[in-house]
Design a protein around this motif. Sequence first.
Motif, PDB file in Angstrom:
ATOM      1  N   LEU A 271     -35.586 -22.454  66.565  1.00 15.26           N
ATOM      2  CA  LEU A 271     -35.792 -23.319  65.393  1.00 15.26           C
ATOM      3  C   LEU A 271     -34.791 -23.006  64.293  1.00 15.26           C
ATOM      4  CD1 LEU A 271     -39.708 -23.307  65.189  1.00 15.26           C
ATOM      5  CD2 LEU A 271     -38.228 -25.041  66.201  1.00 15.26           C
ATOM      6  N   ASP A 272     -34.493 -21.724  64.126  1.00 13.18           N
ATOM      7  CA  ASP A 272     -33.539 -21.336  63.092  1.00 13.18           C
ATOM      8  C   ASP A 272     -32.120 -21.748  63.469  1.00 13.18           C
ATOM      9  OD1 ASP A 272     -33.205 -19.943  60.499  1.00 13.18           O
ATOM     10  OD2 ASP A 272     -31.916 -18.616  61.674  1.00 13.18           O
ATOM     11  N   LEU A 273     -31.770 -21.630  64.730  1.00 10.56           N
ATOM     12  CA  LEU A 273     -30.431 -22.042  65.153  1.00 10.56           C
ATOM     13  C   LEU A 273     -30.230 -23.548  64.958  1.00 10.56           C
ATOM     14  CD1 LEU A 273     -29.928 -19.950  68.435  1.00 10.56           C
ATOM     15  CD2 LEU A 273     -29.029 -19.475  66.144  1.00 10.56           C
ATOM     16  N   ILE A 274     -31.237 -24.323  65.271  1.00  9.53           N
ATOM     17  CA  ILE A 274     -31.158 -25.778  65.050  1.00  9.53           C
ATOM     18  C   ILE A 274     -30.989 -26.076  63.561  1.00  9.53           C
ATOM     19  CG2 ILE A 274     -32.465 -27.934  65.193  1.00  9.53           C
ATOM     20  CD1 ILE A 274     -33.728 -26.740  67.797  1.00  9.53           C
ATOM     21  N   LYS A 275     -31.766 -25.375  62.747  1.00  5.32           N
ATOM     22  CA  LYS A 275     -31.661 -25.538  61.289  1.00  5.32           C
ATOM     23  C   LYS A 275     -30.270 -25.163  60.802  1.00  5.32           C
ATOM     24  CE  LYS A 275     -33.804 -23.831  56.999  1.00  5.32           C
ATOM     25  NZ  LYS A 275     -34.855 -22.912  56.457  1.00  5.32           N
ATOM     26  N   ARG A 276     -29.726 -24.088  61.334  1.00  2.00           N
ATOM     27  CA  ARG A 276     -28.389 -23.639  60.923  1.00  2.00           C
ATOM     28  C   ARG A 276     -27.309 -24.639  61.353  1.00  2.00           C
ATOM     29  NH1 ARG A 276     -28.042 -17.233  62.410  1.00  2.00           N
ATOM     30  NH2 ARG A 276     -25.864 -17.579  61.748  1.00  2.00           N
ATOM     31  N   ILE A 277     -27.478 -25.227  62.525  1.00  2.00           N
ATOM     32  CA  ILE A 277     -26.515 -26.237  62.967  1.00  2.00           C
ATOM     33  C   ILE A 277     -26.530 -27.437  62.027  1.00  2.00           C
ATOM     34  CG2 ILE A 277     -25.996 -27.928  64.788  1.00  2.00           C
ATOM     35  CD1 ILE A 277     -26.971 -25.755  66.801  1.00  2.00           C
ATOM     36  N   ASP A 278     -27.707 -27.900  61.680  1.00  5.24           N
ATOM     37  CA  ASP A 278     -27.801 -29.036  60.754  1.00  5.24           C
ATOM     38  C   ASP A 278     -27.153 -28.712  59.417  1.00  5.24           C
ATOM     39  OD1 ASP A 278     -29.124 -30.570  62.622  1.00  5.24           O
ATOM     40  OD2 ASP A 278     -31.135 -30.110  61.866  1.00  5.24           O
ATOM     41  N   ALA A 279     -27.375 -27.498  58.947  1.00  6.44           N
ATOM     42  CA  ALA A 279     -26.830 -27.105  57.646  1.00  6.44           C
ATOM     43  C   ALA A 279     -25.302 -26.990  57.686  1.00  6.44           C
ATOM     44  CB  ALA A 279     -27.443 -25.777  57.204  1.00  6.44           C
ATOM     45  N   VAL A 280     -24.774 -26.364  58.726  1.00  6.64           N
ATOM     46  CA  VAL A 280     -23.327 -26.125  58.744  1.00  6.64           C
ATOM     47  C   VAL A 280     -22.536 -27.397  59.026  1.00  6.64           C
ATOM     48  CG1 VAL A 280     -23.155 -25.460  61.205  1.00  6.64           C
ATOM     49  CG2 VAL A 280     -21.549 -24.538  59.524  1.00  6.64           C
ATOM     50  N   THR A 281     -23.047 -28.259  59.885  1.00  9.23           N
ATOM     51  CA  THR A 281     -22.299 -29.489  60.173  1.00  9.23           C
ATOM     52  C   THR A 281     -22.210 -30.382  58.935  1.00  9.23           C
ATOM     53  OG1 THR A 281     -24.326 -30.493  61.077  1.00  9.23           O
ATOM     54  CG2 THR A 281     -22.775 -29.531  62.651  1.00  9.23           C
TER      55      THR A 281
ATOM     56  N   ASN B  16     -22.883 -29.769  67.550  1.00 14.15           N
ATOM     57  CA  ASN B  16     -23.921 -30.707  67.972  1.00 14.15           C
ATOM     58  C   ASN B  16     -24.208 -30.607  69.460  1.00 14.15           C
ATOM     59  OD1 ASN B  16     -24.705 -32.003  65.534  1.00 14.15           O
ATOM     60  ND2 ASN B  16     -22.815 -33.196  65.541  1.00 14.15           N
ATOM     61  N   SER B  17     -23.210 -30.206  70.240  1.00 16.23           N
ATOM     62  CA  SER B  17     -23.425 -30.038  71.682  1.00 16.23           C
ATOM     63  C   SER B  17     -24.259 -28.795  71.971  1.00 16.23           C
ATOM     64  CB  SER B  17     -22.075 -29.976  72.406  1.00 16.23           C
ATOM     65  OG  SER B  17     -21.345 -31.175  72.196  1.00 16.23           O
ATOM     66  N   ILE B  18     -24.098 -27.751  71.154  1.00 20.25           N
ATOM     67  CA  ILE B  18     -25.007 -26.598  71.251  1.00 20.25           C
ATOM     68  C   ILE B  18     -26.426 -27.053  70.922  1.00 20.25           C
ATOM     69  CG2 ILE B  18     -25.561 -24.288  70.400  1.00 20.25           C
ATOM     70  CD1 ILE B  18     -22.610 -24.076  69.489  1.00 20.25           C
ATOM     71  N   LYS B  19     -26.548 -27.856  69.911  1.00 22.44           N
ATOM     72  CA  LYS B  19     -27.861 -28.389  69.520  1.00 22.44           C
ATOM     73  C   LYS B  19     -28.468 -29.221  70.653  1.00 22.44           C
ATOM     74  CE  LYS B  19     -29.976 -31.255  65.884  1.00 22.44           C
ATOM     75  NZ  LYS B  19     -29.691 -32.062  64.661  1.00 22.44           N
ATOM     76  N   LEU B  20     -27.626 -30.008  71.319  1.00 20.14           N
ATOM     77  CA  LEU B  20     -28.087 -30.787  72.473  1.00 20.14           C
ATOM     78  C   LEU B  20     -28.610 -29.861  73.564  1.00 20.14           C
ATOM     79  CD1 LEU B  20     -28.259 -33.398  74.197  1.00 20.14           C
ATOM     80  CD2 LEU B  20     -25.835 -33.068  74.756  1.00 20.14           C
ATOM     81  N   ARG B  21     -27.892 -28.792  73.831  1.00 21.83           N
ATOM     82  CA  ARG B  21     -28.312 -27.822  74.846  1.00 21.83           C
ATOM     83  C   ARG B  21     -29.645 -27.190  74.464  1.00 21.83           C
ATOM     84  NH1 ARG B  21     -24.204 -22.901  76.193  1.00 21.83           N
ATOM     85  NH2 ARG B  21     -23.189 -24.225  77.758  1.00 21.83           N
ATOM     86  N   LEU B  22     -29.781 -26.769  73.205  1.00 21.93           N
ATOM     87  CA  LEU B  22     -31.043 -26.196  72.728  1.00 21.93           C
ATOM     88  C   LEU B  22     -32.174 -27.215  72.842  1.00 21.93           C
ATOM     89  CD1 LEU B  22     -29.663 -24.466  69.499  1.00 21.93           C
ATOM     90  CD2 LEU B  22     -30.624 -23.257  71.468  1.00 21.93           C
ATOM     91  N   GLY B  23     -31.900 -28.432  72.422  1.00 24.76           N
ATOM     92  CA  GLY B  23     -32.915 -29.472  72.452  1.00 24.76           C
ATOM     93  C   GLY B  23     -33.416 -29.756  73.858  1.00 24.76           C
TER      94      GLY B  23
END
Length: 464
Positions: A163-173, A200-207
């Motif tokens: 959850l934190d990694l997804i949040k961090r991706i949204d923040a940094v992008t 976003n592709s890391i986020k896709l993988r996490l998702g």
Amino acid sequence: MSVCIGLGVSSCQSDLTSLNDDPKHPAILPSENLLATALYQSSYYIDNPSVNFNNYRFFTQQMSETQYPDETQYNLVTRTQPRNHFNRMYVYSLNNIKQAKDNLKHEVETDDVRTNKLATLEIEEIFIWENLVDTFGDIPYSESFKSDEALTPKYDDAKVIYLDLIKRIDAVTATIKPSASGYNDLVYAGNMTKWKKFANSIKLRLGMNLADTDPALSKTTVESAIADGVISSDDEAYKFNYDGNTFSSPVFDNLVASGRNDFLPSELTVTTMSTLSDPRMDVWFTKVGGVYKGGVFGEINDPYTNYSQLSSYFRSATKASNLLSYAEVAFLKAEAAARGYVAGGTAATLYIMAVTESMRENGVSTANTTTYLSLNPYNAANWKQSIGVQAWIAMFNKGFASWNFTRRLDYPILVNPPKSNLSSVPYRMPYSDQEYVLNGANVKAAGDKIGGDKATTKLFWDKN
């Protein structure tokens, strides 16, 4: 704990002492140099086929061994692979990123360039965390690299880290300035649009990994990643390119420079691809007596010359580590569509796109690709098998990416070898043995929490 090791760099204490500075040997390493080290260390050791490190290619049974089959029998103790991978990611990779973030604060840059450089460091850090959490499960995260506060950091819950990694991706992008430059880095050369698509592709993988444990969060995470832009061509893939001199491919180092003949394509790989009439075999493997012959997984396969071998395609010192490929993204999107997500196309069309990209990446002709797809069409009635087997093949020599697919989709079916040291195939890597010495109470608590610090314990998202 080993992750608290610092780099021992310091700045000058006064203007007077700065007169003694040697510009060729700076007291504070440039953040770009630290990033380069982290990029190399993480790429090389995530992609490394050595029996001493991650063993991802054995976890997915795509490779077999010749004279010494311990690793294909899932012996993860003798060569301390968990310790070796843990240390490479924490000490040699994340530690350099953390130091680079600190050093960047003292470097003279315009605001936009500094923002982009920080974004690059953040995205690379997230990428390494994703590898760690999907390799071990619960890991030291929130208290890591805080030696002044926690010499023995706690192990954070893997889903909380997700959850934190997804949040961090949204923040940094959201911070990236596409028109400004960043680092002249070794992956994207400062192209911030590509760094954003990679994030976003890391986020896709996490998702996608969340699909069976939290379908609603999985859907929103995947759809938002795709909507914001993911890797959409081979040119945008996350590749670490080796020059063959300063840096050489880990596959080359293990297959050629080592002078050893330890690895073969497995019987499962050869049989699966032969059954499907897969033209990539002609690119990837040699023949023995006019046919392809894979090594039996978990057994001695000797002499080496009696079996198909990896071809020259994999043996170049400059062969890039393609750690998040366009083909992987296309298969993730096909899976998303099969699960009913909005993914930019139907599962069938995205499946075709994914297979076609893998064929193109590996030099297969358009005609042979068309024939292959006609023989192996998308099967909506058993989409997990259809996508799972094709993704497993496409991720050959991309061990970590392949392992995510096999754990999530359970195809192809991997059988525990008769001489295995485990009760099943591995679903995670056990914790570093050094952690039991340096951080004993916390690692023991983590192992108890997840159901035992065993390779057979499934990660939180691996539900089937």
